[in-house]
Design a protein around this motif. Structure first.
Motif, short mmCIF file in Angstrom:
data_model
loop_
_atom_site.label_atom_id
_atom_site.label_comp_id
_atom_site.label_asym_id
_atom_site.label_seq_id
_atom_site.Cartn_x
_atom_site.Cartn_y
_atom_site.Cartn_z
N PRO A 18 -9.11 13.76 -8.96
CA PRO A 18 -9.42 12.73 -9.96
C PRO A 18 -10.23 11.56 -9.40
O PRO A 18 -11.15 11.09 -10.06
CB PRO A 18 -8.04 12.27 -10.42
CG PRO A 18 -7.12 13.41 -10.13
CD PRO A 18 -7.66 14.01 -8.87
N THR A 19 -9.90 11.09 -8.19
CA THR A 19 -10.61 9.93 -7.67
C THR A 19 -12.06 10.28 -7.30
O THR A 19 -12.97 9.48 -7.52
CB THR A 19 -9.88 9.32 -6.46
OG1 THR A 19 -9.64 10.35 -5.48
CG2 THR A 19 -8.55 8.74 -6.89
N GLN A 21 -13.86 12.54 -8.75
CA GLN A 21 -14.57 12.68 -10.01
C GLN A 21 -15.00 11.32 -10.56
O GLN A 21 -16.02 11.22 -11.25
CB GLN A 21 -13.69 13.41 -11.03
CG GLN A 21 -13.49 14.88 -10.73
CD GLN A 21 -14.81 15.65 -10.71
OE1 GLN A 21 -15.60 15.57 -11.63
NE2 GLN A 21 -15.04 16.40 -9.64
N GLU A 22 -14.24 10.29 -10.25
CA GLU A 22 -14.58 8.94 -10.74
C GLU A 22 -15.63 8.26 -9.88
O GLU A 22 -16.53 7.60 -10.40
CB GLU A 22 -13.32 8.07 -10.80
CG GLU A 22 -12.30 8.49 -11.85
CD GLU A 22 -12.84 8.37 -13.26
OE1 GLU A 22 -13.53 7.37 -13.57
OE2 GLU A 22 -12.56 9.28 -14.07
N CYS A 61 -1.67 13.49 -6.09
CA CYS A 61 -1.42 14.40 -7.21
C CYS A 61 -1.31 15.85 -6.76
O CYS A 61 -0.70 16.69 -7.42
CB CYS A 61 -2.49 14.26 -8.27
SG CYS A 61 -4.12 14.87 -7.77
N CYS A 298 1.50 15.55 -12.82
CA CYS A 298 0.97 16.28 -11.67
C CYS A 298 2.08 16.97 -10.89
O CYS A 298 1.90 18.08 -10.39
CB CYS A 298 0.22 15.31 -10.76
SG CYS A 298 -1.20 14.53 -11.53
N ASN A 330 -6.47 16.43 -14.88
CA ASN A 330 -6.61 15.11 -14.30
C ASN A 330 -5.30 14.34 -14.36
O ASN A 330 -4.54 14.44 -15.31
CB ASN A 330 -7.68 14.29 -15.05
CG ASN A 330 -9.06 14.59 -14.54
OD1 ASN A 330 -9.22 15.11 -13.44
ND2 ASN A 330 -10.07 14.28 -15.34
N CYS A 331 -5.06 13.55 -13.32
CA CYS A 331 -3.88 12.68 -13.27
C CYS A 331 -4.05 11.53 -14.25
O CYS A 331 -5.16 11.03 -14.47
CB CYS A 331 -3.74 12.15 -11.84
SG CYS A 331 -2.36 11.03 -11.59
N LEU A 349 -8.40 6.04 -14.90
CA LEU A 349 -7.96 7.40 -15.18
C LEU A 349 -7.20 7.47 -16.50
O LEU A 349 -7.32 8.45 -17.24
CB LEU A 349 -7.08 7.91 -14.04
CG LEU A 349 -7.78 8.08 -12.69
CD1 LEU A 349 -6.77 8.32 -11.58
CD2 LEU A 349 -8.79 9.22 -12.74
N HIS A 352 -9.12 8.12 -19.92
CA HIS A 352 -9.44 9.48 -20.36
C HIS A 352 -8.31 10.03 -21.24
O HIS A 352 -8.56 10.68 -22.26
CB HIS A 352 -9.65 10.40 -19.16
CG HIS A 352 -10.76 9.97 -18.26
ND1 HIS A 352 -12.05 9.77 -18.72
CD2 HIS A 352 -10.80 9.71 -16.93
CE1 HIS A 352 -12.82 9.40 -17.71
NE2 HIS A 352 -12.09 9.37 -16.62
#
Length: 404
Positions: A18-19, A21-22, A61, A298, A330-331, A349, A352
Motif C-alpha cells: 500500500p505505501t 502504491q501511494e 500488513c 490485513c 489494500n490496507c 489510505l 480509498h
C-alpha cells in the motif's frame, strides 16, 4: 541476515504494497525496506531521520509476504528491524504511553468508564453537532472515539450442550472500546452448545509492543498468556489482530517457546470458522433486508484466514446482500497504532476505502478487527456518511432467532 537474503528483489510484491502504491518510492517498498535493514544490520548504512521514516512508514500488513514466491518472512524482518531501531533510539513514545494502559486490567476498566462517561454525558454528541469532527487535528482525534451503541441481545434459541469448551481471549483495546462484541461472541458460542471459559490471568497479546520493536516486553506478555491458556482447549478471539499475534507466539517468544508454542498456535482458531462448523441448520436467522459491505483486515487476509467463513455466515441472514468492500488488497491504514503515529499516510489510505463506501452506499459495514473498526468509523463520521460499523459477530448475534 539469512532470512533477508531470501529476498531477490524481484519486485513482485510492489503492486501489493500500500505505501509503495501511494509514494512510488523504492524505500517505501518491501524490497527497499529489506535493503535498508540489511544495510543497518551489516553496518554499511547509518541511522538517519529519513531512513527511520521509511521503516516507520511500513504498515506491517504483510501483503507482500503472502504473494512472495521466495517465502521471505517479511513480518519477522520488519519486527527485527524495529527492534534494532528501538535499541538504537529507544522504543516508540506512543507505545511507551499506551503500554501500561493496555496491560493493566484496572487501567483498561478505567479507560472504558471514561469512554462511557464521554459518550453518555452528551459531550460527544455536542462536539459532533458543533462540527468539531471536521476541524484540523483535534477533529481527527475526537472522531476516533467510538459512539455508544447498544447491541441487541441474541435470541433465545439454543442447541443442547455439546460438552465442548473453548477459551476466550478478550484482548485490551477491544475490551475498552468494544466489549459488547466480546459478549456477542460468548453468547453465540453458548447458543451453539459450547461452554466458554475466560482465564483470569490473561493479558494483552503484545502485538503493539512487538511491532514497535519492544521484543522483550512482547515475549514477556506472550509467556504470560501461554501460561494462562494452558491445556488443550480451543482458543478464540474477536479481534483478528490479536489472533494473528497469538498464532505466532512460537516466533515471538523464541527460543523458549519450543513445542508448547507450536501447540498453542494450533489451538488458536478463527471464531467465524468455528461458528460456521457449529452453526445449526434451523431455525433460520431473523431476516435483514440490507446491503452489508465486508472489510477484511490485513491480519485476517494475510495471517489468520477466516474471511470466507465471515461471508458464509453473513449469507445465512435472509434478505441480506453481502458485498466485499472495494480495494480489498489494500490496507485501510489502521495497522495497530499506525493510524495514531502516522496519521497522514493512514488517512491517505483510508480515503480509498471511504470512496468505495460512498459509491457502494451499504446499510452496514462489518470488520473483524477493532483498529480497523475505529479507523473506518472515524473516517465515515468525518465525511458525514451514516454507515454503522460492526463486527460480523455483532451483526450475527443481532439476527439470532428465538425459540419457536
Amino acid at each position: 541476515m539469512a532470512k533477508a537474503d531470501l529476498c531477490v528483489k524481484c519486485g513482485l510484491c510492489l503492486p501489493h504494497c500500500p505505501t509503495y502504491q501511494e509514494t512510488r518510492n523504492e524505500a517505501d517498498s518491501p524490497r527497499g525496506r529489506i535493503a535498508l535493514m540489511q544495510g543497518l544490520a551489516s553496518g554499511l548504512v547509518n541511522w538517519t531521520p529519513a531512513l527511520e521514516a521509511h521503516l516507520d512508514g511500513c504498515l506491517g500488513c504483510r501483503s507482500c509476504e503472502r504473494v512472495c514466491p521466495a517465502k521471505v518472512p517479511y513480518g519477522e524482518l520488519i519486527d527485527a528491524g524495529r527492534a534494532l531501531q528501538a535499541q538504537a533510539h529507544g522504543s516508540r513514545r506512543l507505545t511507551r504511553w499506551l503500554g501500561p494502559w493496555l496491560v493493566s486490567r484496572q487501567r483498561r476498566r478505567l479507560a472504558r468508564l471514561l469512554l462511557r462517561a464521554y459518550q453518555a454525558s452528551g459531550l460527544q454528541s455536542l462536539l459532533t453537532a458543533l462540527g468539531l469532527l471536521r476541524a484540523p487535528r483535534i477533529g481527527r482525534w475526537l472522531s476516533l472515539a467510538p459512539t455508544a451503541q447498544r447491541l441487541a441481545a441474541p435470541g433465545t434459541f439454543a442447541l443442547p450442550a455439546s460438552g465442548r469448551s473453548v477459551q476466550l481471549f478478550r484482548g485490551c483495546v477491544g475490551e475498552i472500546a468494544d466489549a459488547e462484541t466480546l459478549e456477542c461472541l460468548r453468547a453465540l458460542l453458548e447458543r451453539c452448545g459450547v461452554r466458554v471459559e475466560e482465564p483470569d490471568s490473561q493479558t494483552c497479546c503484545g502485538a503493539l509492543h512487538q511491532h514497535a520493536g519492544e521484543a522483550d516486553r512482547a515475549c514477556e506478555l506472550g509467556r504470560q498468556n501461554l501460561a494462562a491458556f494452558a491445556g488443550d482447549a480451543t482458543i478464540v478471539y474477536a479481534a483478528s489482530g490479536c489472533g494473528a499475534t497469538l498464532k505466532e507466539y512460537e516466533r515471538v517468544c523464541a527460543p523458549g517457546a519450543g513445542a508448547d508454542g507450536a501447540t498453542f498456535a494450533q489451538r488458536v482458531q478463527d471464531p467465524h470458522r468455528l461458528l460456521l462448523e457449529l452453526w445449526p441448520e434451523a431455525p433460520p436467522l431473523r431476516p435483514l433486508h440490507a446491503r452489508i459491505a465486508v472489510h477484511l483486515p490485513c491480519t485476517q487476509r494475510n495471517v489468520t484466514g477466516g474471511g470466507e467463513a465471515i461471508t458464509a455466515l453473513l449469507r445465512k441472514i435472509p434478505g441480506a446482500t453481502i458485498e466485499p468492500l472495494d480495494l480489498q488488497h489494500n490496507c485501510c491504514g489502521a495497522a495497530g497504532t499506525y493510524f495514531l503515529s502516522e496519521p497522514a499516510m493512514a488517512d491517505r489510505l483510508l480515503e480509498h476505502k471511504l470512496d468505495a463506501l460512498a459509491a457502494l452506499r451499504p446499510d452496514y459495514l462489518v470488520s473483524s478487527n477493532i483498529g480497523c473498526t475505529l479507523h473506518l468509523a472515524a473516517g465515515l463520521r468525518r465525511r458525514g456518511l451514516n454507515v454503522p460499523v460492526l463486527h460480523p459477530l455483532a451483526l450475527l448475534a443481532r439476527q439470532w432467532p428465538n425459540d419457536r
